[in-house]
Design a protein around this motif. Structure first.
Motif, short mmCIF file in Angstrom:
data_model
loop_
_atom_site.label_atom_id
_atom_site.label_comp_id
_atom_site.label_asym_id
_atom_site.label_seq_id
_atom_site.Cartn_x
_atom_site.Cartn_y
_atom_site.Cartn_z
N PRO A 171 22.78 16.71 4.41
CA PRO A 171 23.84 15.91 5.03
C PRO A 171 25.01 15.63 4.10
O PRO A 171 26.16 15.62 4.53
CB PRO A 171 23.10 14.61 5.40
CG PRO A 171 21.68 15.01 5.56
CD PRO A 171 21.46 16.08 4.52
N TRP A 175 28.74 16.67 4.89
CA TRP A 175 29.76 15.63 4.97
C TRP A 175 30.92 15.91 4.01
O TRP A 175 32.09 15.77 4.37
CB TRP A 175 29.15 14.27 4.66
CG TRP A 175 30.17 13.17 4.66
CD1 TRP A 175 30.70 12.51 5.75
CD2 TRP A 175 30.84 12.63 3.51
NE1 TRP A 175 31.64 11.59 5.34
CE2 TRP A 175 31.75 11.64 3.98
CE3 TRP A 175 30.75 12.87 2.15
CZ2 TRP A 175 32.55 10.91 3.12
CZ3 TRP A 175 31.56 12.14 1.29
CH2 TRP A 175 32.45 11.18 1.77
N GLU A 288 26.16 17.73 10.98
CA GLU A 288 25.01 17.74 11.90
C GLU A 288 24.00 18.82 11.51
O GLU A 288 22.78 18.61 11.60
CB GLU A 288 25.50 17.96 13.33
CG GLU A 288 26.26 16.78 13.90
CD GLU A 288 26.98 17.11 15.21
OE1 GLU A 288 27.28 16.16 15.97
OE2 GLU A 288 27.25 18.31 15.46
N VAL A 291 22.01 17.38 8.72
CA VAL A 291 21.03 16.38 9.18
C VAL A 291 19.81 17.06 9.79
O VAL A 291 18.66 16.73 9.47
CB VAL A 291 21.68 15.41 10.19
CG1 VAL A 291 20.62 14.53 10.83
CG2 VAL A 291 22.75 14.56 9.50
N ALA A 294 17.60 18.68 7.33
CA ALA A 294 16.87 17.73 6.50
C ALA A 294 15.55 17.30 7.12
O ALA A 294 14.63 16.89 6.40
CB ALA A 294 17.73 16.50 6.24
#
Length: 439
Positions: A171, A175, A288, A291, A294
């Motif tokens: 993430p 980001w 996304e 995420v 992860a």
């Protein structure tokens, strides 16, 4: 006032500390900083998987070229694995750990200057060279402190850095790429290499201040505590090979190298292509994708520790090492079958990653059951050669098959096959090296 290795009359009168209490103190002192360094090392190694989402179009890279570039890290890494063992002996654990960290941080930052396929290849190769001595030095450092029967739990803590590298780093990388793109004339992937490379340089200097080359120099241990550590290490060292050249005649060492190759083809083939596989499941932003990528590693972090703890509790090693990687291979096959159902596919990938990671921690407690002294670092480097070759083969095969077939299905099936073979070879390890730990 008593000095660190001296006992006061009052402390001498007290009961001697237990070995478990001493090793809790050692673990709390030794592990966290190494874990943090290994986290950034793993992040700097694999964040190219997220950079791929932008840099392929910027640099006009093909899928196969990306796979080769991702894998070239391991060619540089491979060349210095066994020499790294001798380097640890020559300059010491402290210099190898700190120097390696600073060097790879600088190279990771320099990757933002990539302009074409050639520089991409060169910098990935150089990153492997600079990181090569770190892991053998870690094994040598841990062998200063921990007897092998305590090492599986310790390694499970260390290898938390790998899932955390994706849980946090995925993430974070996504980001950074979305939030910084275009800032000061740089693309998001360039900012990512800059921001994620800097901590390694800083931590390298921290290691120079914290690490000792001899346990006698650990001023944070009392004399009684130091005696307990030495006693624990002396109890098993007489049965181990102390020099590397005689250890090379041990067939089990080469068996471990083969196992390391097979399961790491699956491991690295998956980790470098996970963002691409997740992207194929739907229209997601880079954040996304990070995420979702992860999720499997979040579950794997818990699975690693629980598997190692259950192994200690039940005093069973063989199936705790072999079964997870077999389950991981089966789950990879399941992820291919469920490719049309994103939730089911991510669930299968989660089980696959948990299996691979759980075996990883158990496996790396095995070399220290054979080797000690100089052989510990050099032997770890030899076994790690299998992982280094796999790190090139896995991503490269995935890249070639993706370019030829247009999907990751064939590559994932091949990765699963290597995991099945790894499980079979683990079952072939002689019982004397995989026997239960003493209570």
């Amino acid at each position: 006032m008593a000095t660190p290795h001296q006992a006061t009359p009052q402390s001498a009168a007290q009961a001697a500390p237990s070995a478990d209490a001493v090793y809790r103190k050692v673990t709390q002192r030794v592990i966290p900083i190494i874990l943090l360094c290994y986290f950034f090392g793993y992040l700097d190694r694999v964040n190219v998987g997220f950079a791929k989402l932008q840099m392929m179009s910027d640099l006009s890279l093909t899928e196969a070229a990306y796979g080769v570039g991702a894998g070239l890290f391991f060619i540089g890494y491979l060349l210095l694995q066994v020499p790294a063992g001798y380097l640890v002996k020559r300059v010491g654990v402290r210099a190898c750990l700190g120097g390696s960290l600073i060097a790879w941080g600088i190279v990771s930052i320099a990757t933002l200057a990539t302009r074409n396929q050639t520089t991409f290849y060169a910098l990935r190769f150089l990153l492997g060279l600079t990181e090569a001595s770190f892991f053998p030095a870690v094994i040598a450092y841990f062998s200063l402190w921990f007897p092998s029967y305590r090492l599986s739990k310790v390694m499970s803590l260390l290898f938390l850095a790998m899932p955390l590298g994706v849980i946090i780093g995925g993430p974070l990388s996504g980001w950074i790429m979305d939030a910084t793109h275009g800032g000061w004339g740089m693309n998001g992937w360039q900012w990512m290499f800059l921001i994620e490379g800097l901590p390694a340089v800083v931590l390298g200097f921290v290691l120079f201040a914290m690490v000792v080359d001899r346990i006698d120099d650990a001023m944070w241990l009392s004399r009684d505590e130091l005696a307990i550590v030495k006693s624990e290490l002396a109890r098993e060292s007489s049965d181990k090979k102390q020099a590397l050249l005689p250890a090379l005649k041990e067939p089990t060492l080469w068996l471990l190298c083969a196992i390391s190759f097979l399961y790491n083809v699956g491991n690295y083939g998956l980790v470098f292509w996970m963002p691409t596989m997740v992207k194929a499941l739907g229209h997601l932003s880079n954040f996304e994708i990070g995420v979702v990528s992860a999720i499997p590693y979040l579950v794997a972090a818990a699975a690693m520790v629980l598997n190692a703890q259950h192994s200690v509790k039940t005093r069973e090693r063989r199936w705790h090492t072999a079964l997870p990687v077999f389950i991981g291979g089966a789950a990879l096959i399941g992820s291919v079958a469920a490719s049309g159902a994103p939730v089911a596919a991510v669930a299968c990938l989660t089980v696959a990653v948990a299996g691979i990671m759980s075996t990883l921690a158990m496996f790396w407690s095995l070399p220290s059951r054979i080797l000690a002294g100089t052989a510990a670092a050099g032997g770890a480097g030899l076994v790690n050669i299998g992982a280094a070759v796999a790190g090139f083969v896995g991503p490269s095969i995935m890249g070639v098959l993706k370019q030829l077939t247009g999907s990751t299905t064939a590559g994932v099936a091949l990765l699963a096959g290597t995991l099945f073979l790894a499980a079979l070879l683990i079952l072939a390890i002689p019982a004397r090296y995989i026997k239960a730990a003493p209570r």
